[in-house]
Design an enzyme around this catalytic site. Structure first.
Site, PDB file in Angstrom:
ATOM      1  N   HIS A  62       0.643   7.832   7.085  1.00  0.00           N
ATOM      2  CA  HIS A  62       0.664   6.515   7.275  1.00  0.00           C
ATOM      3  C   HIS A  62       1.967   5.971   7.292  1.00  0.00           C
ATOM      4  CE1 HIS A  62      -3.264   6.819   4.665  1.00  0.00           C
ATOM      5  NE2 HIS A  62      -3.513   7.157   5.918  1.00  0.00           N
ATOM      6  N   LYS A  72       8.353   2.731   0.057  1.00  0.00           N
ATOM      7  CA  LYS A  72       7.268   3.466  -0.969  1.00  0.00           C
ATOM      8  C   LYS A  72       8.151   4.223  -1.918  1.00  0.00           C
ATOM      9  CE  LYS A  72       3.411   3.721   2.279  1.00  0.00           C
ATOM     10  NZ  LYS A  72       2.556   4.661   2.696  1.00  0.00           N
ATOM     11  N   TYR A 132       2.060   4.116  -6.405  1.00  0.00           N
ATOM     12  CA  TYR A 132       3.015   3.882  -5.351  1.00  0.00           C
ATOM     13  C   TYR A 132       3.710   2.223  -5.913  1.00  0.00           C
ATOM     14  CZ  TYR A 132      -0.416   6.263  -2.674  1.00  0.00           C
ATOM     15  OH  TYR A 132      -1.419   7.198  -1.946  1.00  0.00           O
ATOM     16  N   ASP A 170      -8.158   8.843   9.163  1.00  0.00           N
ATOM     17  CA  ASP A 170      -7.003   9.644   9.523  1.00  0.00           C
ATOM     18  C   ASP A 170      -7.091  10.974  10.687  1.00  0.00           C
ATOM     19  OD1 ASP A 170      -5.466   8.427   7.771  1.00  0.00           O
ATOM     20  OD2 ASP A 170      -5.952   9.997   6.216  1.00  0.00           O
TER      21      ASP A 170
END
Length: 203
Positions: A62, A72, A132, A170
């Site tokens: 991603h 992140k 995250y 995905d």
């Protein structure tokens, strides 16, 4: 804590110092000042996320449009994952290459992934819980993906992951070269200019 830059520039492994006694363990898993010193600017935190995954689940690859992108800071609070950072910045000297960090509850490491880089992980245990800290809120039109099984990327999933489980989103994502040819990927020079704007340096 120790902060080490990975083989993909602008990504870092963070290893905290754990203080244990007969009561348990204490550690600092995030320090804005020490991370800021390493990356050249404060991390502007805007959202926190948690995912819980079965063994074998793959999430990613991603990434988000830059600017603004989404940096992140990722750690595991239960179980273990192998976390990947992939250089998808067109024009980067390390374009198409990747590095990985084992995130678990033994060493309790974290990984920092700057804006414009790809991120993925595979769960090595059931109920692998990943937290995250991110630099922007979720913005669906700006979020994109690359198929994590793309041979051009060549991620290596360890045998302890078992049978891989991916979302249709995905598996339907384009491969690296298809994404590059369609103009979907960030350009290295543009991303570096964005980093410079965060650092307060001239472009």
């Amino acid at each position: 804590m120790q902060i080490r830059e990975l083989s993909i520039p602008d990504s870092y492994e963070i290893t905290p110092k754990q203080l244990g006694d007969d009561r348990g363990v204490f550690l600092e898993w995030y320090r804005f000042d020490k991370l800021g010193e390493a990356i050249g600017h404060p991390l502007d935190l805007r959202q926190a996320n948690t995912s819980i995954s079965k063994r074998g689940v793959v999430r990613g690859i991603h990434f988000a449009d830059v600017p603004r992108g989404q940096a992140k800071y990722v750690t595991v609070t239960h179980g273990a994952v192998l976390d990947f950072v992939i250089d998808i910045r067109v024009g980067s000297p390390t374009f198409g290459q990747w590095d990985s960090v084992l995130l678990d509850t033994t060493d309790r490491r974290a990984i920092y992934i700057a804006e414009g880089l790809g991120h993925a992980f595979v769960a090595l245990t059931d109920d692998a819980t990943v937290s995250y800290l991110v630099s922007d809120v979720y913005n669906a039109p700006a979020e994109h993906g690359i198929n994590p099984l793309d041979e051009a990327v060549g991620l290596v999933f360890p045998p302890e992951a078992g049978e891989l489980l991916l979302s249709p989103k995905d598996t339907d994502a384009p491969g690296l070269h298809e994404a590059a040819e369609s103009g979907l990927l960030p350009r290295f020079d543009d991303v570096r200019a964005f980093y410079d704007s965060l650092d307060g340096r001239a472009g």
